[in-house]
Motif scaffolding. Structure first.
Motif, mmCIF file in Angstrom:
data_model
loop_
_atom_site.group_PDB
_atom_site.id
_atom_site.type_symbol
_atom_site.label_atom_id
_atom_site.label_comp_id
_atom_site.label_asym_id
_atom_site.label_seq_id
_atom_site.Cartn_x
_atom_site.Cartn_y
_atom_site.Cartn_z
ATOM 1 N N GLU A 151 -46.693 22.265 39.775
ATOM 2 C CA GLU A 151 -46.535 20.833 39.523
ATOM 3 C C GLU A 151 -47.705 20.278 38.719
ATOM 4 N N THR A 152 -48.932 20.643 39.103
ATOM 5 C CA THR A 152 -50.112 20.127 38.398
ATOM 6 C C THR A 152 -50.113 20.573 36.939
ATOM 7 N N TYR A 153 -49.825 21.848 36.716
ATOM 8 C CA TYR A 153 -49.804 22.356 35.335
ATOM 9 C C TYR A 153 -48.658 21.709 34.543
ATOM 10 N N PHE A 154 -47.515 21.516 35.201
ATOM 11 C CA PHE A 154 -46.378 20.856 34.559
ATOM 12 C C PHE A 154 -46.742 19.429 34.135
ATOM 13 N N ILE A 155 -47.420 18.699 35.005
ATOM 14 C CA ILE A 155 -47.810 17.321 34.686
ATOM 15 C C ILE A 155 -48.812 17.291 33.539
ATOM 16 N N VAL A 156 -49.781 18.194 33.570
ATOM 17 C CA VAL A 156 -50.775 18.240 32.486
ATOM 18 C C VAL A 156 -50.096 18.540 31.146
ATOM 19 N N LYS A 157 -49.140 19.460 31.146
ATOM 20 C CA LYS A 157 -48.419 19.776 29.911
ATOM 21 C C LYS A 157 -47.656 18.556 29.393
ATOM 22 N N ASN A 158 -47.044 17.786 30.300
ATOM 23 C CA ASN A 158 -46.312 16.588 29.884
ATOM 24 C C ASN A 158 -47.254 15.502 29.378
ATOM 25 N N LEU A 159 -48.400 15.321 30.044
ATOM 26 C CA LEU A 159 -49.387 14.349 29.569
ATOM 27 C C LEU A 159 -49.938 14.761 28.208
ATOM 28 N N GLU A 160 -50.139 16.071 28.031
ATOM 29 C CA GLU A 160 -50.615 16.573 26.747
ATOM 30 C C GLU A 160 -49.591 16.296 25.651
ATOM 31 N N SER A 161 -48.305 16.444 25.955
ATOM 32 C CA SER A 161 -47.255 16.178 24.968
ATOM 33 C C SER A 161 -47.243 14.707 24.562
ATOM 34 N N ILE A 162 -47.404 13.810 25.540
ATOM 35 C CA ILE A 162 -47.464 12.376 25.234
ATOM 36 C C ILE A 162 -48.664 12.078 24.351
ATOM 37 N N ALA A 163 -49.813 12.675 24.682
ATOM 38 C CA ALA A 163 -51.032 12.440 23.912
ATOM 39 C C ALA A 163 -50.884 12.927 22.471
ATOM 40 N N GLN A 164 -50.246 14.070 22.283
ATOM 41 C CA GLN A 164 -50.059 14.597 20.931
ATOM 42 C C GLN A 164 -49.141 13.694 20.117
ATOM 43 N N GLU A 165 -48.095 13.164 20.737
ATOM 44 C CA GLU A 165 -47.204 12.238 20.028
ATOM 45 C C GLU A 165 -47.940 10.992 19.585
ATOM 46 N N GLN A 166 -48.878 10.518 20.408
ATOM 47 C CA GLN A 166 -49.594 9.284 20.109
ATOM 48 C C GLN A 166 -50.923 9.530 19.406
ATOM 49 N N SER A 167 -51.199 10.813 19.066
ATOM 50 C CA SER A 167 -52.435 11.198 18.362
ATOM 51 C C SER A 167 -53.689 10.830 19.152
ATOM 52 N N PHE A 168 -53.595 10.930 20.486
ATOM 53 C CA PHE A 168 -54.776 10.710 21.330
ATOM 54 C C PHE A 168 -55.683 11.934 21.254
ATOM 55 N N LEU A 169 -56.966 11.719 21.520
ATOM 56 C CA LEU A 169 -57.960 12.789 21.467
ATOM 57 C C LEU A 169 -58.247 13.299 22.873
ATOM 58 N N PRO A 170 -58.270 14.641 23.079
ATOM 59 C CA PRO A 170 -58.553 15.196 24.415
ATOM 60 C C PRO A 170 -60.058 15.391 24.643
ATOM 61 N N PHE A 171 -60.532 15.000 25.816
ATOM 62 C CA PHE A 171 -61.943 15.144 26.170
ATOM 63 C C PHE A 171 -62.069 15.686 27.592
#
Length: 532
Positions: A151-171
Motif C-alpha cells: 500500500e505504501t509503495y502504491f501510494i508513493v507511485k501514485n503521488l509521484e505520477s501526480i507530481a510528474q503531471e504537474q511538473s513538481f520537483l522531488p526532494f
C-alpha cells in the motif's frame, strides 16, 4: 364508624421522612464529592492514567481506573518511557558501543507482546457475511507487513505520477532534533538535556506542525496544489528520532518553501536535497522497507546492501539489516512510522471505497464510474488499477464523504466510528459495518464434548464459534456457592508442600522466644506472592 386521624402523628412522620430524604441526599452528595476527590487525587498523582478527553466525566475516568487492561496498557507505556530514560542517562545505547537503536530489553518486550498477540489472534476469525468465508485473524496479521508495504509503495507511485503531471520537483528532507535530545551521539560531545529519547519525537512533531501552520499562513499550505508527500520516522544509533520526508514541491513556491524552512530550522537540523538519478519511488523504497517487518517479506540481502548499510551506520543513520531494532524502538515510543501530508485525509475514504466488494454493474452509472476509476481490484477479471489513488485524488476526493455513527463504550465514553461512505451527488450510502463479524473459536476440548446429533440434525454450533459483540454487554457473574474451592486444611497442605520454609516459620507462636528481625529477600517475597 368515623375514623379519627392523628394529625400530629402524621405531621411528625412527614417531618421524619423529609429528614431521612435530606440525610440520604446529603450522603449521596458527600459520596459523589468523595469519589470526585479520589479520582482527582489519583490522576494528579499519576497523570499517565488520565484520559486525554476534554471535560471527561468523573464516572468515566473512574471506570477506566478500575479496568485492569487499561491500567496494564498505561503501565506498559510508563515502563517503556522510564526504560528509555534509564538507557539515555546511562548511555547504554548508541555511541561507539555494541548496541544500537534500542536495547535488548526493549526488543524482547516488543517480541513477547507480538507472541501474546499471535495467541489471541489465532483463536479469532473474521466471517464475511456476504460469502460466509471464514478467515483466521492470525493469517491476516501475517500478511500485514506485505499489505502495508504494498500500500505504501502504491501510494508513493501514485503521488509521484501526480507530481510528474504537474511538473513538481522531488526532494528528500531530513529533520534532526537538536543536540540536547541526543543522549549518546556518535560524533561530538554529549549535550543531553531531556527526559528521554521520546522527547525528540515530541520536538519534531511540534516544530513540523508550526512549520506547516506557517506555510498555510503565508498562503502556500501543504496540498496537491503546492506541496505534498510522506514522512518516515527512524532512529539514530542512540535511539534519538529523526524524520525523512519525500516531498513534491511546486517550482513556483520552491524559494518560499526553502526560506520558510531556514527560518524555522537550523542548517544542522534540516537537510533538503533534490532527488536525482532515479525515480522518487525507487529512492523512497529503502525508507519504506524499514517501516515494516522484513521477516514477512521475501527479501534477500546482497553484499552490496550490507556495505551500504555499514556506511549508513557509520553516519549514525538507520539500516535495513537492523530494521527490527529500529521498529522496536519506534513502537516503544508509540510513533506512527509512516505519515502522509498534503492529501487532506483522503486515504481513509479511498480505503473505504475499496471495501466495496460488489460488482460495479450492480450500482447506478455515476457510482459505477467512480468504482471503475478508483478501485485497485476491479473484481471483473481486469488487471489491477495501478493509478486508482491518483484518479481518486484528482477527480473524486470531494465527491464522497464518510458516514459516522455515535458509540458508547463499556466505560460510558461517547465517541464515533466510521460505518460507511456516502456518494454526495446521488446521496447513495454504502454501509460496511455489517459486512463482517469477528468470532472466537472454541477450544478443541469443548468441541469434542459436544453431544452427537442424529442424522439430518444440524447443530447451531456446528461452526464452533462464539460471537464477540462489539457493543458493551453485562458480564455473567457465577454463583460463589456453586464454585468448587479447596478447604482451609487443603490450602495449608498446599502451602506446606510448595513453600515449607515460610510455612514452618512461627509467625504467631506464643511460645516463640525470639522475634523475627530479618527482612525478607527477593526470592522469599516471590515465593509468598506465588501462593496468592
Amino acid at each position: 364508624m368515623t375514623k379519627i386521624f392523628d394529625l400530629a402523628q402524621i405531621e411528625a412522620l412527614t417531618l421524619e421522612l423529609q429528614a431521612h430524604d435530606e440525610a440520604a441526599l446529603k450522603e449521596a452528595c458527600a459520596e459523589s464529592q468523595a469519589i470526585n476527590a479520589l479520582v482527582e487525587h489519583e490522576i494528579t498523582d499519576n497523570p499517565h492514567f488520565k484520559l486525554g478527553v476534554p471535560n471527561c466525566p468523573t464516572s468515566v475516568q473512574l471506570s477506566y481506573l478500575l479496568d485492569s487492561s487499561f491500567i496494564k496498557r498505561r503501565l506498559s507505556k510508563i515502563c517503556h518511557r522510564e526504560r528509555l530514560r534509564k538507557e539515555a542517562i546511562s548511555k547504554s545505547i548508541g555511541g561507539k558501543g555494541p548496541v544500537s537503536y534500542c536495547s535488548d530489553d526493549t526488543l524482547d518486550f516488543i517480541r513477547d507482546g507480538d507472541k501474546k498477540n499471535e495467541i489471541f489472534l489465532k483463536n479469532r476469525q473474521v466471517i464475511v457475511k456476504e460469502t460466509g468465508e471464514s478467515i483466521n485473524l492470525l493469517d491476516l496479521q501475517k500478511n500485514k507487513s506485505k499489505n502495508k508495504f504494498n500500500e505504501t509503495y502504491f501510494i508513493v507511485k501514485n503521488l509521484e505520477s501526480i507530481a510528474q503531471e504537474q511538473s513538481f520537483l522531488p526532494f528528500m528532507l531530513t529533520l534532526t532534533a537538536p543536540a540536547k535530545f541526543h543522549p549518546n551521539p556518535l560524533k561530538g560531545r554529549c549535550a543531553f538535556d531531556a527526559y528521554s529519547t521520546t522527547d525528540s519525537q515530541t520536538y519534531l512533531r511540534k516544530e513540523w506542525a508550526r512549520f506547516r501552520a506557517y506555510l498555510a499562513k503565508i498562503g502556500v499550505p501543504m496540498s496537491l496544489q503546492f506541496c505534498f508527500g510522506l514522512r518516515t520516522a527512524e532512529l539514530h544509533r542512540d535511539g534519538c528520532v529523526h524524520w525523512h520526508l519525500v516531498l513534491f514541491i511546486n517550482p513556483a513556491i520552491l524559494a518560499t518553501f526553502q526560506a520558510a524552512l531556514a527560518s524555522r530550522f537550523s542548517s544542522t537540523q534540516a537537510d533538503i536535497i533534490s532527488i536525482d538519478g532515479c525515480s522518487t519511488s525507487t529512492y523512497a523504497l529503502k525508507y519504506i522497507l524499514k517501516s515494516v517487518d522484513l521477516d514477512d517479506l521475501p527479501i534477500d540481502y546482497t553484499d552490496q546492501d550490507r556495505t551500504v548499510d555499514e556506511l549508513r551506520k557509520e553516519n549514525d543513520l538507520s539500516t535495513v539489516t537492523d530494521a527490527s531494532r529500529v521498529r522496536a524502538g519506534i513502537r516503544a515510543m508509540s510513533i506512527r512510522q509512516v505519515q502522509y501530508y498534503g492529501i487532506n485525509s483522503s486515504l481513509t475514504k479511498f480505503r473505504m471505497l475499496n471495501k466495496i466488494t460488489e460488482q460495479a454493474e450492480s450500482f447506478p452509472p455515476d457510482i459505477r464510474k467512480i468504482l471503475d476509476d478508483c478501485r485497485i481490484n476491479p473484481r471483473n477479471g481486469q488487471p489491477k488499477n495501478l493509478v486508482a489513488y491518483k484518479n481518486f485524488l484528482q477527480m473524486y476526493s470531494e465527491a464522497l464523504e464518510l458516514i459516522h455513527e455515535e458509540t458508547i463504550n463499556k466505560h460510558g465514553l461517547q465517541g464515533n466510528k466510521i460505518i460507511g461512505i456516502r456518494f454526495i451527488a446521488s446521496n447513495y450510502e454504502y454501509i460496511t459495518k455489517d459486512k463482517y463479524e469477528i468470532v472466537t473459536s472454541k477450544p478443541k476440548q469443548q468441541q469434542s464434548e459436544a453431544p452427537q446429533l442424529s442424522t439430518g440434525e444440524i447443530s447451531s454450533t456446528a461452526t464452533a464459534v462464539t460471537l464477540i459483540s462489539i457493543y458493551p454487554r453485562r458480564a455473567e457473574h457465577p454463583n460463589p456457592k456453586k464454585i468448587d474451592r479447596p478447604t482451609a486444611s487443603e490450602l495449608l497442605k498446599q502451602a506446606k508442600l510448595s513453600n515449607p520454609e515460610r510455612y514452618m516459620t512461627a509467625y504467631i507462636s506464643i511460645n516463640a522466644t525470639k522475634a523475627l528481625t530479618e527482612t525478607l529477600n527477593d526470592m522469599q517475597i516471590s515465593k509468598l506472592m506465588s501462593m496468592i
